[in-house]
Design a protein around this motif. Structure first.
Motif, PDB file in Angstrom:
ATOM      1  N   PHE A 139       6.208   1.492 -13.027  1.00 56.86           N
ATOM      2  CA  PHE A 139       5.922   2.634 -12.169  1.00 56.86           C
ATOM      3  C   PHE A 139       5.795   3.917 -12.982  1.00 56.86           C
ATOM      4  N   ASN A 140       5.101   4.874 -12.408  1.00 61.92           N
ATOM      5  CA  ASN A 140       5.063   6.214 -12.971  1.00 61.92           C
ATOM      6  C   ASN A 140       6.406   6.894 -12.730  1.00 61.92           C
ATOM      7  N   GLY A 141       6.688   7.910 -13.522  1.00 61.65           N
ATOM      8  CA  GLY A 141       7.953   8.625 -13.377  1.00 61.65           C
ATOM      9  C   GLY A 141       8.483   9.041 -14.725  1.00 61.65           C
ATOM     10  N   ASP A 142       9.729   9.518 -14.742  1.00 55.42           N
ATOM     11  CA  ASP A 142      10.312  10.012 -15.983  1.00 55.42           C
ATOM     12  C   ASP A 142      10.350   8.954 -17.083  1.00 55.42           C
ATOM     13  N   GLY A 143      10.558   7.715 -16.679  1.00 51.41           N
ATOM     14  CA  GLY A 143      10.669   6.646 -17.673  1.00 51.41           C
ATOM     15  C   GLY A 143       9.412   5.832 -17.836  1.00 51.41           C
ATOM     16  N   ALA A 144       8.248   6.390 -17.502  1.00 52.06           N
ATOM     17  CA  ALA A 144       7.001   5.627 -17.475  1.00 52.06           C
ATOM     18  C   ALA A 144       6.670   4.992 -18.819  1.00 52.06           C
ATOM     19  N   GLU A 145       6.774   5.763 -19.883  1.00 53.82           N
ATOM     20  CA  GLU A 145       6.401   5.234 -21.202  1.00 53.82           C
ATOM     21  C   GLU A 145       7.309   4.093 -21.613  1.00 53.82           C
ATOM     22  N   ALA A 146       8.618   4.269 -21.419  1.00 53.05           N
ATOM     23  CA  ALA A 146       9.572   3.208 -21.776  1.00 53.05           C
ATOM     24  C   ALA A 146       9.380   1.985 -20.883  1.00 53.05           C
ATOM     25  N   ALA A 147       9.064   2.217 -19.596  1.00 50.04           N
ATOM     26  CA  ALA A 147       8.849   1.107 -18.678  1.00 50.04           C
ATOM     27  C   ALA A 147       7.674   0.252 -19.122  1.00 50.04           C
ATOM     28  N   LYS A 148       6.586   0.899 -19.523  1.00 49.52           N
ATOM     29  CA  LYS A 148       5.425   0.147 -19.973  1.00 49.52           C
ATOM     30  C   LYS A 148       5.716  -0.589 -21.273  1.00 49.52           C
ATOM     31  N   PRO A 198       0.801  -1.221   0.000  1.00 52.18           N
ATOM     32  CA  PRO A 198       0.000   0.000   0.000  1.00 52.18           C
ATOM     33  C   PRO A 198       0.837   1.276   0.000  1.00 52.18           C
ATOM     34  N   LEU A 199       2.094   1.192   0.450  1.00 50.23           N
ATOM     35  CA  LEU A 199       2.946   2.365   0.491  1.00 50.23           C
ATOM     36  C   LEU A 199       3.235   2.925  -0.899  1.00 50.23           C
ATOM     37  N   TRP A 200       3.332   2.027  -1.897  1.00 47.83           N
ATOM     38  CA  TRP A 200       3.702   2.511  -3.228  1.00 47.83           C
ATOM     39  C   TRP A 200       2.783   2.031  -4.344  1.00 47.83           C
ATOM     40  N   VAL A 201       1.739   1.271  -3.997  1.00 45.44           N
ATOM     41  CA  VAL A 201       0.919   0.683  -5.055  1.00 45.44           C
ATOM     42  C   VAL A 201       0.227   1.750  -5.898  1.00 45.44           C
ATOM     43  N   ASN A 202      -0.031   2.941  -5.322  1.00 39.62           N
ATOM     44  CA  ASN A 202      -0.671   4.005  -6.102  1.00 39.62           C
ATOM     45  C   ASN A 202       0.283   4.619  -7.119  1.00 39.62           C
ATOM     46  N   GLN A 203       1.535   4.150  -7.150  1.00 38.12           N
ATOM     47  CA  GLN A 203       2.503   4.659  -8.117  1.00 38.12           C
ATOM     48  C   GLN A 203       2.655   3.750  -9.341  1.00 38.12           C
ATOM     49  N   VAL A 204       1.947   2.613  -9.370  1.00 40.70           N
ATOM     50  CA  VAL A 204       2.095   1.716 -10.508  1.00 40.70           C
ATOM     51  C   VAL A 204       1.167   2.131 -11.640  1.00 40.70           C
ATOM     52  N   GLN A 205       1.589   1.840 -12.847  1.00 42.80           N
ATOM     53  CA  GLN A 205       0.797   2.131 -14.032  1.00 42.80           C
ATOM     54  C   GLN A 205      -0.270   1.063 -14.262  1.00 42.80           C
ATOM     55  N   ASP A 206      -1.266   1.434 -15.025  1.00 45.13           N
ATOM     56  CA  ASP A 206      -2.318   0.497 -15.424  1.00 45.13           C
ATOM     57  C   ASP A 206      -1.810  -0.355 -16.580  1.00 45.13           C
ATOM     58  N   LEU A 207      -1.765  -1.675 -16.375  1.00 45.47           N
ATOM     59  CA  LEU A 207      -1.275  -2.600 -17.405  1.00 45.47           C
ATOM     60  C   LEU A 207      -2.415  -3.310 -18.127  1.00 45.47           C
ATOM     61  N   SER A 208      -3.603  -2.717 -18.093  1.00 41.39           N
ATOM     62  CA  SER A 208      -4.774  -3.350 -18.707  1.00 41.39           C
ATOM     63  C   SER A 208      -4.578  -3.613 -20.191  1.00 41.39           C
ATOM     64  N   SER A 209      -3.930  -2.694 -20.888  1.00 43.27           N
ATOM     65  CA  SER A 209      -3.756  -2.863 -22.338  1.00 43.27           C
ATOM     66  C   SER A 209      -2.912  -4.088 -22.652  1.00 43.27           C
ATOM     67  N   ILE A 210      -2.023  -4.469 -21.738  1.00 43.25           N
ATOM     68  CA  ILE A 210      -1.182  -5.648 -21.924  1.00 43.25           C
ATOM     69  C   ILE A 210      -1.922  -6.906 -21.501  1.00 43.25           C
TER      70      ILE A 210
END
Length: 428
Positions: A310-319, A104-116
């Motif tokens: 995770f969200n952040g500067d590299g969010a698009e590349a991470a996804k 719960p400490l960081w789960v709100n920082q993850v991206q939505d992977l629904s498209s995958i």
């Protein structure tokens, strides 16, 4: 450990989740250079003490295709959860990771992977993805399950037959009758060793028709059914230093070492033992055998690493990296190289084991998963529900209470009540 692609018998419950406690965190850290369009590298955290070639090979392919380097960081499993907490507090989460559990400490920082997860081309088993408010928080890298191993040399010496297909498996009564014959004919020390693990006890309970320890609608554990109580009593009875050694469940003796000594007829553990046994057992011939069903075909299904971005500067590349991992051709390479039981269906996996007994074991576990009753995944689903509701329990009380039962310190009803109360006291 992995086996080839599996189908499900019925639908396993999706990992239903509650409302996550919202904690204000700024954007996570990244190994990138500036804005997303200029990202040159991203970080990927995971933990393994075994094969990791699958990830490193795919990272090289991803860099060649996307021009983005994936810096893979292998975090020791002991302390990984705490390291993630510290990274979240320091605003320095990785760009993407395969994590042991959500927090719960960081789960709100993850991206939505629904498209995958919902991309039908990937054929991801959606029963195992973690969903909250229609958002896919994580996709497992693989799944694991419990499984039975036998000392085939002892069975052959005793002239005792055993089933090879879950479709015609034995009952626990039949199994124990067979191991008793083998022990008597070969002077083996024990009929069975059984991992000192709550997950393995869940499998024992499920196969004997019990529902085990389940959450109620208020996210508290409820008293189990009569079949569960009887199954626990039956398990304690065979920890008698004749069928099974008491020392595994009462004083921490190593069941794997006992089995590998060659003096034990059978061992109930997990699919991850295959690689170790294939290379490490040389004094006798072993084999995987189907789990007994009395009367339920079941196992205990757990998830491997939970892949997140995770969200952040590299969010698009991470996804993009996560999407790349789960494209079927790439995921096939990952599952084969890392020895995964896959999260995707319909794959033709060819594992690099040289020994036929290891390949046979993977094929058998494939059938075991396909035959497993949906209750087999309920244990890990409950824990995910609690984690996302902000109620992670510190420690499963099952091992401690079962040791007291086996030692004769308390009766089965006290044991069951103490397990339920032990969970609920931690949940608050």
């Amino acid at each position: 450990m992995g086996i080839s692609a599996f189908a499900r018998k019925g639908r396993l419950s999706t990992l239903a989740v509650g409302v996550v406690a919202t904690l204000a965190l700024s954007a996570c850290g990244s190994g990138s250079d500036g804005g997303d369009g200029d990202v040159k590298s991203i970080t990927f955290w995971y933990s393994t003490n075994a094969q990791d070639k699958g990830y490193t090979d795919l990272a090289a392919e991803f860099e060649a295709k996307e021009g983005v380097k994936v810096e893979i960081v292998n975090i020791p499993n002991d302390g990984y959860k705490e390291k993630l907490k510290q990274a979240a507090q320091a605003n320095a989460l990785p760009d993407t990771a395969s994590v042991p559990a959500l927090d719960p400490l960081w789960v709100n920082q993850v991206q939505d992977l629904s498209s995958i997860a919902n991309n039908e081309a990937n054929k991801i088993n959606k029963d195992f993805v973690t969903i909250q408010d229609n958002k896919v928080l994580a996709i497992p890298s693989d799944v694991t399950a419990a499984g039975l191993y036998i000392n085939k040399s002892l069975f052959d010496k005793a002239g005792v037959e055993y089933p090879t297909d879950p479709a015609s498996t034995w009952t626990w009564d039949d199994f124990l009758a067979a191991t008793a014959k083998v022990k008597s004919a070969t002077n083996a020390k024990y009929e069975l060793v059984y991992d000192n693990s709550p997950a393995r006890i869940r499998s024992w309970i499920y196969t004997r028709g019990g529902k085990g320890f389940q959450l109620g609608p208020d996210n508290k554990y409820v008293q189990p059914d009569a079949a569960t109580v009887q199954a626990i009593a039956d398990f304690a009875k065979i920890n008698d230093d004749k069928v099974m050694p008491k020392s595994v469940w009462t004083s921490g003796a190593d069941p794997s070492a006992l089995f590998k000594s060659g003096q034990v007829v059978a061992y109930y553990s997990g699919v991850w033992q295959v690689a170790d046994f294939a290379d490490g057992i040389t004094e006798f011939e072993w084999a995987s055998a189907p789990t007994p069903a009395q009367p339920v075909h079941a196992t205990d299904i757990n998830l491997g690493g939970l892949v997140t971005a995770f969200n952040g500067d590299g969010a698009e590349a991470a996804k993009k990296w996560v999407d790349f991992l789960f494209q079927p051709a790439n995921y096939t390479k990952l599952a084969q190289s890392n020895g995964y039981l896959p999260i995707e269906q319909g794959l033709d996996l060819k594992y690099p084991f040289e020994k036929q007994q290891a390949l046979d074991a993977f094929a058998l576990y494939n059938k075991e998963i396909a035959a497993a009753d949906p209750i087999s995944a309920s244990g890990q689903a409950s824990q995910t529900t609690l984690l996302l509701a902000g109620k992670p329990a510190a420690e499963d009380p099952t091992k401690v209470e079962m040791a007291k039962l086996i030692n004769g310190e308390q009766d089965v009803n006290t044991t069951v009540t103490n397990i339920v109360n032990g969970w609920n006291e931690q949940l608050g």
